[in-house]
Design a protein around this motif. Structure first.
Motif, PDB file in Angstrom:
ATOM      1  N   ILE A   1       2.909  77.109 -14.558  1.00  0.00           N
ATOM      2  CA  ILE A   1       3.522  75.894 -14.595  1.00  0.00           C
ATOM      3  C   ILE A   1       2.323  75.960 -15.481  1.00  0.00           C
ATOM      4  CG2 ILE A   1       3.643  73.827 -14.370  1.00  0.00           C
ATOM      5  CD1 ILE A   1       4.965  75.249 -12.775  1.00  0.00           C
ATOM      6  N   VAL A   2       1.549  75.680 -16.115  1.00  0.00           N
ATOM      7  CA  VAL A   2       1.020  76.126 -18.057  1.00  0.00           C
ATOM      8  C   VAL A   2       1.047  76.189 -18.853  1.00  0.00           C
ATOM      9  CG1 VAL A   2      -1.400  75.872 -19.102  1.00  0.00           C
ATOM     10  CG2 VAL A   2      -1.366  75.130 -17.005  1.00  0.00           C
ATOM     11  N   LEU A   3       1.674  77.593 -18.366  1.00  0.00           N
ATOM     12  CA  LEU A   3       2.319  78.430 -19.275  1.00  0.00           C
ATOM     13  C   LEU A   3       3.665  78.026 -20.581  1.00  0.00           C
ATOM     14  CD1 LEU A   3       0.991  82.418 -18.764  1.00  0.00           C
ATOM     15  CD2 LEU A   3       0.359  80.705 -20.444  1.00  0.00           C
ATOM     16  N   THR A   4       4.361  77.708 -18.702  1.00  0.00           N
ATOM     17  CA  THR A   4       5.919  76.377 -18.475  1.00  0.00           C
ATOM     18  C   THR A   4       5.316  75.244 -19.491  1.00  0.00           C
ATOM     19  OG1 THR A   4       6.429  77.606 -16.936  1.00  0.00           O
ATOM     20  CG2 THR A   4       7.286  75.537 -17.692  1.00  0.00           C
ATOM     21  N   SER A   5       5.009  74.506 -19.690  1.00  0.00           N
ATOM     22  CA  SER A   5       5.099  73.447 -20.420  1.00  0.00           C
ATOM     23  C   SER A   5       4.402  74.409 -21.653  1.00  0.00           C
ATOM     24  CB  SER A   5       4.081  72.821 -19.846  1.00  0.00           C
ATOM     25  OG  SER A   5       2.305  73.153 -19.827  1.00  0.00           O
ATOM     26  N   LEU A   6       3.780  74.911 -22.015  1.00  0.00           N
ATOM     27  CA  LEU A   6       3.688  75.534 -23.426  1.00  0.00           C
ATOM     28  C   LEU A   6       5.059  76.147 -23.892  1.00  0.00           C
ATOM     29  CD1 LEU A   6      -0.181  76.021 -23.050  1.00  0.00           C
ATOM     30  CD2 LEU A   6       1.215  73.876 -24.067  1.00  0.00           C
ATOM     31  N   SER A   7       5.805  76.729 -23.747  1.00  0.00           N
ATOM     32  CA  SER A   7       6.504  77.183 -23.637  1.00  0.00           C
ATOM     33  C   SER A   7       7.069  77.100 -25.354  1.00  0.00           C
ATOM     34  CB  SER A   7       7.643  77.771 -22.980  1.00  0.00           C
ATOM     35  OG  SER A   7       6.967  78.398 -21.684  1.00  0.00           O
ATOM     36  N   PRO A   8       6.918  78.549 -26.100  1.00  0.00           N
ATOM     37  CA  PRO A   8       7.435  77.920 -27.544  1.00  0.00           C
ATOM     38  C   PRO A   8       8.465  78.146 -28.013  1.00  0.00           C
ATOM     39  CG  PRO A   8       6.225  80.250 -27.733  1.00  0.00           C
ATOM     40  CD  PRO A   8       6.173  79.498 -26.099  1.00  0.00           C
TER      41      PRO A   8
END
Length: 542
Positions: A91-98
């Motif tokens: 979820i953290v990586l999802t919210s930071l996905s470029p």
């Protein structure tokens, strides 16, 4: 069978499993609500975001048998905690996905894998620690928790996306995850009775088989069911190397792989070796039909809601938050009905659960029909509300009893195994709902846009050429951003037609939504037929 090392499931433990289902439902429902913001920020398209949601359900369903295998070997609680950690990272990586590729890997793959034990564990723990009326109440509370998660995802996520950024929409679920990690120590420890090695071969075969079939279904709208709409290639290699869509190729590979999986499971059983599944429940007709009935209900409701999240912003020109407010009466009504059933109906002998189930399906169909007749070019949120409320009442009655009726033929020892079949089937229904009904909406809208432009031009095309133009527009809608589509249309459509594109688009989207609702009604009829085969009362009825 797994056995508990503690006497009962405490309140904190029950909060942990309830919040887990809340968190999963929140994140799944938040994506359709914030889809326009994601498309704009990542320069993507609705089709890509739809594929990510389908892929999430596909991965979760495909990994379920292997998850049950891991739980039998390492213990369900340990696998559950590991799943929580991986899910949080995803979820953290999802919210930071470029990029859209990063979003696909983090949300569809990473959280999809981690969600599998998080979805199955709450139901299995409730089955093991609750009996009789307590089991009915536990199941309905978990249903309410999941429904509240879906309600919060659409509403809160839409608000955060409209006022801040779509990336902030995932923050509430991270807060819930931290609470679950704090409460995890209250979860019961389950003794591991199986010391056989993990069946990695069976896990790989089941994952590849189910994954290939579901991936084929999800790609049908973009690549065609049989004749290829576009070429599928990997690193420049065209697959398949002849005039056939990738869809039947993937489905054939999946069926062959599942055939090897069945052969492997029988071989392992004959040799008393490690086996991924004990398919005793799959031989029980009542359980299988109950699973199919529940899966169809999920297919219908997920597909209709997904299409509404695409239809409402275009037809009513609303932002993500107001779109969520428009769709939310369904979820809110369903929660109210489930709570009412929890409080009153199980305590009364005047109602036959099977007939309540039938009433729920009939009301679901009535709500879809009410939505259908309410659609017109100037439709408002208020006009959509009656249909959504009727659908919510129907779904609330349905979900209150379907689990108990499905498990009527299952023994206590078979319930953990049943969860490993029942929950993936729901994910499969969710995946198929978005893939089938979502794809149909895009196809019929594309068809009507092409026909509307041709009508304004006073021209006709040969059927084959018309089909190619429709397929091209459908591909554009699924792969290009709105700005790119607008640019293409400006270059290809005569200037005299361009001012009419808005009205043509509205009519096409309205017609496409109506057609998808009729298809949903057809599935509702099939769901009702399956429901007629279920027993009158759950096995837990006292």
């Amino acid at each position: 069978m797994e056995q508990a090392q503690t006497v009962q499931l405490g309140r904190r433990g029950f909060w942990a499993i309830s919040l887990t289902l809340f968190m999963i439902a929140y994140n799944v429902s938040v994506v359709p609500a914030i889809m326009p913001s994601i498309v704009q920020d990542l320069d993507s398209s609705v089709g890509y975001i739809q594929s990510i949601l389908v892929l999430f359900s596909l991965v979760t369903a495909s990994f379920a048998p292997t998850t049950e295998n891991l739980c039998r070997f390492y213990g369900r609680t340990r696998v559950f905690v590991i799943g929580l950690i991986v899910y949080g990272i995803g979820i953290v990586l999802t919210s930071l996905s470029p990029t859209i590729a990063g979003l696909t890997v983090s949300f569809a793959l990473l959280t999809g894998l981690a969600a599998t034990p998080l979805i199955s564990a709450p139901w299995t723990i409730a089955d093991l620690f609750c009996q009789g009326k307590a089991a009915e109440r536990a199941i309905l509370v978990l249903i309410v928790a999941s429904s509240l998660g879906g309600l919060s995802g659409g509403l809160l996520g839409g608000y955060l996306a409209s006022n801040f950024s779509w990336r902030w929409a995932f923050l509430p679920s991270l807060g819930v995850l931290l609470v679950i990690l704090v409460l995890r120590r209250s979860l019961p420890k389950l003794a591991v009775l199986s010391q056989q090695p993990i069946d990695w071969v069976g896990g790989l075969l089941s994952f590849l088989g189910l994954g290939s079939i579901l991936l084929g279904v999800s790609l049908a709208g973009e690549f065609g069911w049989w004749e290829p709409k576009r070429v599928f290639s990997v690193a420049g290699l065209v697959i398949p190397p002849f005039q056939l869509s990738i869809v039947p190729t993937l489905m054939a590979v999946g069926m062959i792989t599942l055939g090897f999986f069945v052969f492997w499971q029988r071989r392992q059983a004959d040799r008393c070796g490690a086996s991924l599944l004990r398919a005793g429940l799959l031989r029980k007709r009542g359980f299988v039909l109950g699973v199919l009935t529940s899966m169809l209900h999920v297919l219908i409701t997920t597909g209709v809601q997904f299409n509404l999240y695409q239809f409402v912003p275009v037809a009513l020109s609303l932002n993500p938050f107001r779109t969520a407010l428009t769709v939310i009466p369904y979820n809110l009504t369903m929660i109210i009905v489930v709570v009412a059933v929890l409080k009153y109906l199980p305590l009364s002998g005047r109602f036959v659960p099977k007939y309540v189930l039938h009433t729920g399906i009939a009301l679901l169909a009535g709500g879809i029909w009410t939505l259908y007749i309410s659609l017109h070019l100037q439709v408002t949120s208020l006009e959509l509300m009656p249909g959504l409320i009727i659908m919510g009442v129907g779904s609330g009655l349905f979900v209150s009893y379907i689990t108990g009726l499905t498990y009527s033929t299952a023994s206590v020892d078979e319930k953990p195994e049943g969860s490993g079949i029942y929950n993936p089937a729901q994910n499969l229904g969710s995946s198929l709902g978005r893939a089938i009904l979502g794809t149909l909406l895009v196809f019929f809208a594309s068809r009507d846009i092409v026909d509307g432009i041709l009508q304004q031009l006073g021209k006709t095309l040969e059927p084959a050429q018309r089909g190619l133009v429709i397929a091209e527009l459908q591909e554009m809608i699924q792969t290009l951003s709105r700005e790119e589509i607008r640019t293409v249309l400006v270059n290809k459509v005569p200037p005299s037609i361009y001012p009419m594109l808005r009205s043509i688009n509205l009519e096409a989207v309205n017609s496409g939504m109506k057609t998808s609702l009729l298809i949903a009604l057809m599935f509702t009829g099939i769901c009702f037929l399956f429901a007629t085969t279920l027993p009158k009362y759950p096995a837990t009825r006292s």
